[in-house]
Motif scaffolding. Structure first.
Motif: not given
Length: 378
Positions: A115-133
């Motif tokens: 059911a879980l499989g590998e379930n890799p964790v992804c770091l999503v980076v929301y970028v703009d000119r002044t920084g990132a979340d």
């Protein structure tokens, strides 16, 4: 799959209640259905011989309110309990394929791996000119992972062409480049401390490319870019969700393919040694000696459900019950080969991968990559 999630299980002798339940709550009578499902699981466990305290613990777990921030719509849970206590309660991304309830000396682990499989964790980076979340994403979790802010002046170009404006635009360019470097450094730190296995950059093309190019070389190999979504409110999130799913699925497929290729290459050696194992007797020997690096399981293989003999300790497993006295257990009990080997793999710090519909499955559906080569016996 990294099996550290299952470590609490191997530290307890059992016997074990294993419950795979559909806990979707999207109907008007959800509470009633939840109670009926919990009662059915407890009754089935009782009929199988489970003690009252463990049956109550499973019932209470299944009827508990959903956790804050966790959507239970179309979801499932895998619950493992013993001695009147739920030791592991794992959310599943969707309802389990089989709503299974078992009471056995070894927990029913193989369906969880499936059911879980590998379930890799992804770091999503929301970028703009002044920084990132930063955000961490997996099949069952979505969590904030911090943010970074750079200089916010000047960051916008102008359209005129006189000397002063060209000088201003150069300062804008320098600010962009400086911010991109700071964001890249923060991404590297977040990746190192988060346990993520890949990175997805979302935002305007220039901004995300600038950050990508400043990542350390080893991170650029696992960093991808999405044309969808971004840091601003209202950014396209639907197609970003698709991109996240695609890069995570691609990583899982690549890892499984690599494991299969390594197993096939090891099986074909002719130098009198092998760094793979197949067949229940060989796998049991390797498991007892903690030689398994990665366990391969095909749920449709004939050996997966083969009966083996186990004791309370994960290293106590054998093909025949008569062998168990030499392992210090005079009252062995039968168990499924896949679950017994998974328990031993967890105890030995190994990994595991579930195989489906492939011609390269190990004989009988069970195999392993070993930590060191062993002489081949005939």
């Amino acid at each position: 799959m990294r099996l550290s999630l299952l470590q609490p299980i191997v530290e307890r002798p059992g016997p074990w209640a294993s419950v795979y339940a559909d806990v979707s709550h999207d109907t008007e009578d959800a509470a009633k259905q939840q109670e009926l499902s919990a009662r059915d699981a407890a009754d089935r466990l009782s009929a199988l011989g489970a003690d009252d305290a463990t049956c109550r613990a499973v019932h209470d777990c299944l009827t508990s309110l959903r956790r804050p921030g966790q959507s239970l719509t179309h979801s499932g849970r895998a619950i493992f309990a013993t001695g009147g206590e739920v030791v592991l309660d794992t959310p599943l991304a969707g309802p389990p394929v089989t709503r299974d309830v078992t009471w056995s000396p070894v927990p029913r682990l193989a369906p969880l791996l499936d059911a879980l499989g590998e379930n890799p964790v992804c770091l999503v980076v929301y970028v703009d000119r002044t920084g990132a979340d930063f955000e961490l994403r997996s099949d069952t979790a979505r969590s904030d992972a911090g943010q970074v802010s750079g200089d916010d002046y000047p960051v916008h170009r102008t359209a005129t062409g006189d000397w002063s404006e060209r000088h201003f635009q150069l300062k804008v360019e320098n600010t962009w480049e400086q911010n991109a470097g700071e964001i890249a450094d923060a991404v590297a730190q977040a990746f190192e401390h988060s346990g993520a296995e890949l990175i997805l950059l979302a935002g305007d093309a220039r901004e995300r490319r600038s950050v990508h190019d400043r990542l350390p070389e080893q991170l650029r190999a696992v960093a991808y870019e999405s044309e969808h979504g971004g840091r601003a409110r209202g950014a396209d999130s639907t197609r970003l969700e698709r991109d996240i799913a695609q890069v995570r699925a691609g990583l899982e497929l690549d890892h499984t393919s690599d494991i299969i290729q390594r197993f096939q290459a090891g099986s074909g050696r002719s130098n009198g040694e092998s760094d793979v194992a197949a067949g229940v007797p060989n796998l049991i020997e390797a498991a007892r000696e903690h030689r398994i690096d990665t366990l391969l399981i095909s749920p449709d293989g004939g050996d997966a459900g083969r009966e083996v003999w186990v004791g309370p300790d994960p290293d106590q497993l054998a093909v025949r019950g008569s062998e168990m006295q030499y392992l210090g257990e005079v009252h062995p009990t039968p168990a499924r080969a896949d679950d017994a080997l998974l328990r031993a793999a967890v105890a030995g710090g190994a990994q595991a991968v579930m195989l489906h519909h492939t011609d390269e499955e190990p004989p009988g559906g069970l195999g392993a990559l070993l930590r060191w080569s062993t002489p081949v016996t005939h």
